[in-house]
Design an enzyme around this catalytic site. Structure first.
Site, PDB file in Angstrom:
ATOM      1  N   ASP A  72       0.809  -1.225   0.000  1.00  0.00           N
ATOM      2  CA  ASP A  72       0.000   0.000   0.000  1.00  0.00           C
ATOM      3  C   ASP A  72       0.842   1.274   0.000  1.00  0.00           C
ATOM      4  O   ASP A  72       1.990   1.293   0.424  1.00  0.00           O
ATOM      5  CB  ASP A  72      -0.964   0.027   1.197  1.00  0.00           C
ATOM      6  CG  ASP A  72      -0.252  -0.147   2.544  1.00  0.00           C
ATOM      7  OD1 ASP A  72       0.766  -0.869   2.615  1.00  0.00           O
ATOM      8  OD2 ASP A  72      -0.714   0.464   3.534  1.00  0.00           O
ATOM      9  N   GLU A 129      -0.662  -2.059   5.126  1.00  0.00           N
ATOM     10  CA  GLU A 129       0.289  -2.037   6.248  1.00  0.00           C
ATOM     11  C   GLU A 129       0.219  -0.700   6.973  1.00  0.00           C
ATOM     12  O   GLU A 129       0.297  -0.655   8.199  1.00  0.00           O
ATOM     13  CB  GLU A 129       1.714  -2.292   5.734  1.00  0.00           C
ATOM     14  CG  GLU A 129       2.761  -2.394   6.834  1.00  0.00           C
ATOM     15  CD  GLU A 129       3.173  -1.045   7.411  1.00  0.00           C
ATOM     16  OE1 GLU A 129       3.339  -0.948   8.649  1.00  0.00           O
ATOM     17  OE2 GLU A 129       3.300  -0.073   6.649  1.00  0.00           O
TER      18      GLU A 129
HETATM   19 ZN   LIG Z   1       5.173   3.509   6.344  1.00  0.00          ZN
HETATM   20 ZN   LIG Z   2       6.495   0.894   5.346  1.00  0.00          ZN
END
Ligand SMILES: [Zn+2]
Ligand SMILES: [Zn+2]
Length: 381
Positions: A72, A129
């Site tokens: 991401d 994440e």
């Molecule tokens: Zn990051």
């Molecule tokens: Zn990262």
């Protein structure tokens, strides 16, 4: 490996120009899945929306190594001026474009020499994440049964360490991180008649101050802890006492016990201070990840592999870094290592900055660590 250098850079730039935020990585995921299928891997998509698991069967039976990459970007308007800069208001400002590139390239390289692999290599591409919730979402969606991992490895590139450096820590790599929200409820009214109100702004101010004592007075000086209130929102006018104030903040600690102790102290102090001022509070844990902690046996193995890839003098241990990463959720369940890949580039800013960039010369090094690890599954602890 060197022959693939230009492909690596082209891949990274293609991904960099097309970032997507957590659980929205649809284009990114289909690009990854297409390339993995073309390379001949068994690919499963749609795990926690945009997560992917792809398996490369080795020529000989053996254990299973998982290579994890997060995919991401961040809601940042890029201002690097790079010719392949993103223009969609989202930015790969943490280097996850590099993580995807290395895992994907390693998969393609390994697919051409799969008969040399004694075991299976599983590539796990994880969404979201940055919101600290992609790993847990994949786990809840059954990813542990899919990967059947013996060992897991992954890397985060780090643009504050020199290119060529590989950091393999024996234990803690990144901090545990919580995001929390405290709602302070009072009773609003006229700013001229505070005695008829319960002022949540004053209560919030006291709460913020009192919470500074958690790290200063309750945590051992040997331990690292951070409490930050990054956002205070409440009130609408200078002569109006508000009904409610919202405080948003984050906790960081390297040690899971300390992390938990800070969270409990914040809840206790928040409720106690509010009560003493006639206000009430709710403490909400919005998201969080435990500290990222490597397994020492896997760390010894990865150190050896990394020395072959980067040279003996280039591999070391670095001081833990106070950022968080939900690779921690996998490392809490599977013995593994998150290694740090030096990627510094002159004239750029750090991670999560609109001027973040990294030196692409790090990409072949990280890829080679993955490839050499896969070729040494028999050597895994
Ligand atoms: Zn990051
Ligand atoms: Zn990262």
């Amino acid at each position: 490996m060197a022959a693939r250098g230009s492909d690596i850079i082209a891949t990274r730039r293609y991904l960099h120009a097309r970032p997507e935020t957590g659980f929205e990585e649809h284009q990114t995921a289909s690009y990854i899945a297409d390339r993995l299928r073309k390379a001949g891997l068994e690919v499963q998509t749609g795990i926690a929306e945009t997560g992917i698991v792809a398996t490369l069967k080795g020529g000989k039976p053996g254990r299973r190594l998982v290579i994890r990459a997060d995919i991401d970007g961040l809601p940042i308007d890029e201002s690097t001026g790079l010719e392949f800069a993103s223009t969609n208001g989202v930015m790969h400002a943490c280097g996850h474009d590099g993580h995807i590139t290395m895992a994907l390239t390693a998969a393609e390289v390994l697919a051409t020499i799969s008969d040399e692999i004694a075991g299976d290599v599983v590539f796990l591409f994880q969404p979201s994440e940055e919101l600290c919730n992609g790993a847990v979402a994949m786990i809840e969606d059954g990813v542990m049964d899919l990967v059947k991992a013996d060992v897991i490895i992954g890397t985060h590139l780090w643009n504050q360490a020199p290119v060529g450096y590989v950091g393999v820590n024996q234990s803690t790599v990144f901090a545990g991180a919580d995001l929390f929200e405290i709602t302070v409820k009072g009773h609003g009214g006229h700013g001229a008649m505070p005695h008829l109100t319960v002022d949540p702004v004053v209560a919030a101010a006291n709460i913020i101050n009192a919470c500074q004592t958690v790290v200063a007075r309750e945590i051992s000086p040997q331990e690292m802890g951070v409490v930050t209130f990054g956002s205070v929102q409440g009130g609408s006018a200078g002569n109006v006492i508000a009904d409610e104030v919202k405080l948003n903040g984050t906790i960081r600690a390297y040690n899971a016990e300390t992390h938990k102790a800070i969270r409990e102290s914040l809840e206790r102090i928040t409720a106690g201070v509010a009560e003493s001022l006639r206000a009430t509070t709710t403490y909400s844990h919005l998201a969080g990840t435990p500290p990222v902690v490597n397994n020492p046996d896997v760390a010894n193995w990865v150190t050896g592999v990394a020395m072959q890839a980067a040279g003996e003098d280039s591999v070391g241990e670095l001081d833990p870094i106070s950022v968080g990463d939900d690779m921690a959720e996998f490392l809490n369940r599977i013995p593994g290592v998150y290694f740090i890949l030096g990627a510094s580039k002159a004239g750029t800013e750090g991670h999560h900055n609109a001027k973040f960039d990294f030196d692409e010369a790090c990409l072949p090094i990280g890829t080679e660590v993955f490839v050499r690890a896969a070729l040494d599954i028999e050597g895994m602890p």
